[in-house]
Structures are given as structure tokens and as C-alpha cells.
Design an enzyme around this catalytic site. Structure first.
Site, PDB file in Angstrom:
ATOM      1  N   GLY A  51     -24.173 -60.998  32.757  1.00 22.15           N
ATOM      2  CA  GLY A  51     -25.289 -61.332  33.620  1.00 22.15           C
ATOM      3  C   GLY A  51     -25.944 -60.071  34.160  1.00 22.15           C
ATOM      4  CG  ASP A 164     -17.478 -55.939  29.110  1.00 22.49           C
ATOM      5  OD1 ASP A 164     -17.796 -55.488  27.993  1.00 22.49           O
ATOM      6  OD2 ASP A 164     -18.310 -56.209  29.979  1.00 22.49           O
TER       7      ASP A 164
END
Length: 334
Positions: A51, A164
Site C-alpha cells: 500500500g 519483504d
């Protein structure tokens, strides 16, 4: 925009919590919208598969970073609220502190402490800024990231695999010290053992080589055939010239050539094709800090060639996505 069932605590509007047995603040959507000026572009700090991240200022004056999670996530509201409660309990000097969260319909947001120097990629990949990162500072950043990962893997209340790891998820405080930003929280996946702490080690190597070189891994090195940063590092290693990987903007890098060479060696060890051959984060830290102990000789790494394909307007790297394209955090109890 007004929010029902809210109260004021310390100057910040928060929502009532049916289960207050935790230190996580549940912010109202009104307070988040006001803090970020309705998520204005001028407050946008960055974005990724999880996001967008925005700078905000709460009513009490505290600056925060608000991560507005992608609506593509299929995570339920109960899962979303439970996992930030666990993450909020994590305490380490190299982790960004999670302050609270906000849920409004399908919108899910996380509120973190604000880091004034943004993310590491703003420095490492910027021609005018990366000269500010002398080798001593880069080494402190590398070691700090490793210490933060070791905490997540071994010393935190729950075992966490980040999944990540990239320079865009490393935030810098006022002294340019590194703080790992958690990836998008998501429910744990067994994945038949595909992901483990060694997956994070694999991701760590990209950051290490990028910090040393000032290059992005996915930018092709124009050789024949074209290779990515990992492939270039391996090529230089085989040719006996690994120090050519050094960022030329660093001042007096040759004064630290032994330390830089050790970091390149560690980076190549972290990308062994077989996960069992990659060092753990505790072993990585030992290698970084023990200048006397000789390091193992790296083997042929995997994922040295880059072949990009277009998907709509996005560009993907199918051979390089093992550790950096997954945007979820896996947690399992100790």
C-alpha cells in the site's frame, strides 16, 4: 468526517476498544484523515505492494507515519487487529515502533513512529545524497539491519519472518541509524516450508550489495549477457576484482577495503542457491564483527541473470522475486 464512539486520550481521538488488554492504540479514522490532510500527495512518503505510506501529525503534535494497506489483502478484521497487537510488543532499537492501527470499513491502516530521514533508498540510490553515507555509516546500517533481523528471528516474543526486505523498508532516524519497517501483516502461511528465516537471509544479501555499491539490483549491468547486481558481484568475485563493486562516491573507501571485501563475501554467501548453505543472521553478525576469522568461499549463487517481463504497466523480475516480491509477515509462537 466524524467518527462515532470515540474518546480523547492524550489529545488524540481514538476509538473505543472492546478488548483494551494491550498497548496498541486504536485510532479513529477522523484523527488519521486529519493528521495526513486526507492522505494528500504532499504527505506521501512511499509505496509498495502493501500500500502507501503517508506522513501525519496527530492532534497532540506527534509526527507519525501512516501505512494505508492495500485493499487487495484478503485478511479479515480479526486477523488484522490481532497481529498488530503482537507486533506492538516488539521492542528493539533497529525496529520501527508500531503505535496503533485504524479500521474503517474495508480500510486498514497502521500507525508507526516517524523517521525524519525517510527510507534508506532515498540515500543509497540518490546521486546527490549517497555521498553523505561514508563507509563507517554504511557499515553501521548493515550491522543494525542484521541485529534487527536476528531479534525478529530469535529473540522476539514471536518468531517473525519479514519476507519483504528491501532498502525501501529500512527507515532512518535523525542520526541515520536503521530501523526495519514491518511488512504488511498477514496471517501465517505454512507454504510447505517454502519460507523460513533463510528467506530473510536471501533478502538481506540484496540490501547488503546495494548498500556497498549504490546500485539497484534490478538495474541491468550492460555486459554480454546483461546481468543484475548479484550477477555482477559474482563476476567480479570470480575475476578477483570484487572491490570494483564499491560505490565510487564514498570518500576514502580503500581505507576500509578489508571490511568492504568481507561484506561482499557475506553478501555472496547469503545468496547460495540452497537455503541450507546460507548463514543464519547470528552467523552473519559474527562474520561482520569478527575480522580475524576467515570466511567461507562463496559458491555459485542462484538468480544471477535478470529477465524482465511486462505485466500491464508494471515490470517484474521472475528470477529475482524469491525474497523481495512477497509482502507479508509470518509469525509463529515460540
Amino acid at each position: 468526517m466524524e467518527s462515532e464512539g470515540t474518546k480523547t486520550k492524550g489529545g488524540d481521538e481514538i476509538e473505543e476498544d472492546d478488548d483494551p488488554g494491550h498497548d496498541l492504540t486504536i485510532y479513529s479514522v477522523h484523527s488519521i484523515v486529519t493528521a495526513t490532510d486526507n492522505f494528500s500527495l504532499r504527505n506521501k512518503l512511499g509505496q509498495g505492494g502493501f500500500g502507501h505510506v503517508y506522513k501525519g501529525k496527530l492532534s497532540g503534535g506527534r509526527e507519525v507515519a501512516v501505512k494505508k494497506l492495500s485493499k487487495r489483502s484478503d485478511q479479515g478484521l480479526v486477523e488484522f487487529r490481532n497481529e498488530p497487537i503482537l507486533i506492538a510488543k516488539l521492542q528493539h532499537r533497529n525496529l520501527v515502533s508500531l503505535l496503533g492501527c485504524c479500521i474503517h470499513g474495508e480500510e486498514k491502516m497502521l500507525v508507526y513512529e516517524y523517521m525524519p530521514n525517510k527510507s534508506l533508498d532515498f540515500f543509497v540510490f540518490d546521486e546527490s545524497k549517497r555521498s553523505l553515507l561514508c563507509w563507517n555509516k554504511r557499515f553501521i546500517i548493515i550491522e543494525g539491519i542484521a541485529q534487527g533481523l536476528l531479534y525478529l528471528h530469535k529473540h522476539s516474543r514471536v518468531k517473525i519472518i519479514h519476507r519483504d526486505l528491501k532498502v525501501g523498508n529500512i527507515l532512518l532516524d535523525e542520526n541515520l541509524n536503521p530501523n526495519i519497517l514491518e511488512a504488511n501483516t498477514n496471517r501465517p502461511y505454512a507454504m510447505n516450508g517454502t519460507f523460513s528465516t533463510k528467506s530473510d537471509v536471501f533478502g538481506f544479501r540484496i540490501m547488503l550489495l546495494e548498500i556497498v555499491s549504490g546500485r539497484k539490483n534490478y538495474h541491468l549491468i550492460q555486459l554480454d549477457p546483461a546481468i543484475n547486481l548479484v550477477g555482477y558481484a559474482w563476476k567480479l568475485w570470480k575475476e578477483g576484482t570484487p572491490l570494483l563493486l564499491m560505490d565510487p562516491t564514498m570518500s576514502n573507501p580503500h581505507n576500509y577495503k578489508d571490511e568492504i571485501l568481507r561484506c561482499i563475501n557475506i553478501g555472496l554467501l547469503c545468496i547460495e542457491y540452497n537455503a541450507s548453505d546460507r548463514p543464519s543472521m547470528s552467523e552473519v553478525i559474527s562474520m561482520l564483527t569478527n575480522e580475524v576469522e576467515p570466511l567461507p568461499v562463496p559458491k555459485q549463487p542462484g538468480f544471477t541473470m535478470t529477465r524482465t517481463v511486462s505485466i500491464g504497466k508494471e515490470r517484474r523480475e521472475p528470477e529475482n522475486c524469491s525474497a523481495n516480491e512477497v509482502t507479508m509477515t509470518s509469525m509463529s509462537p515460540r
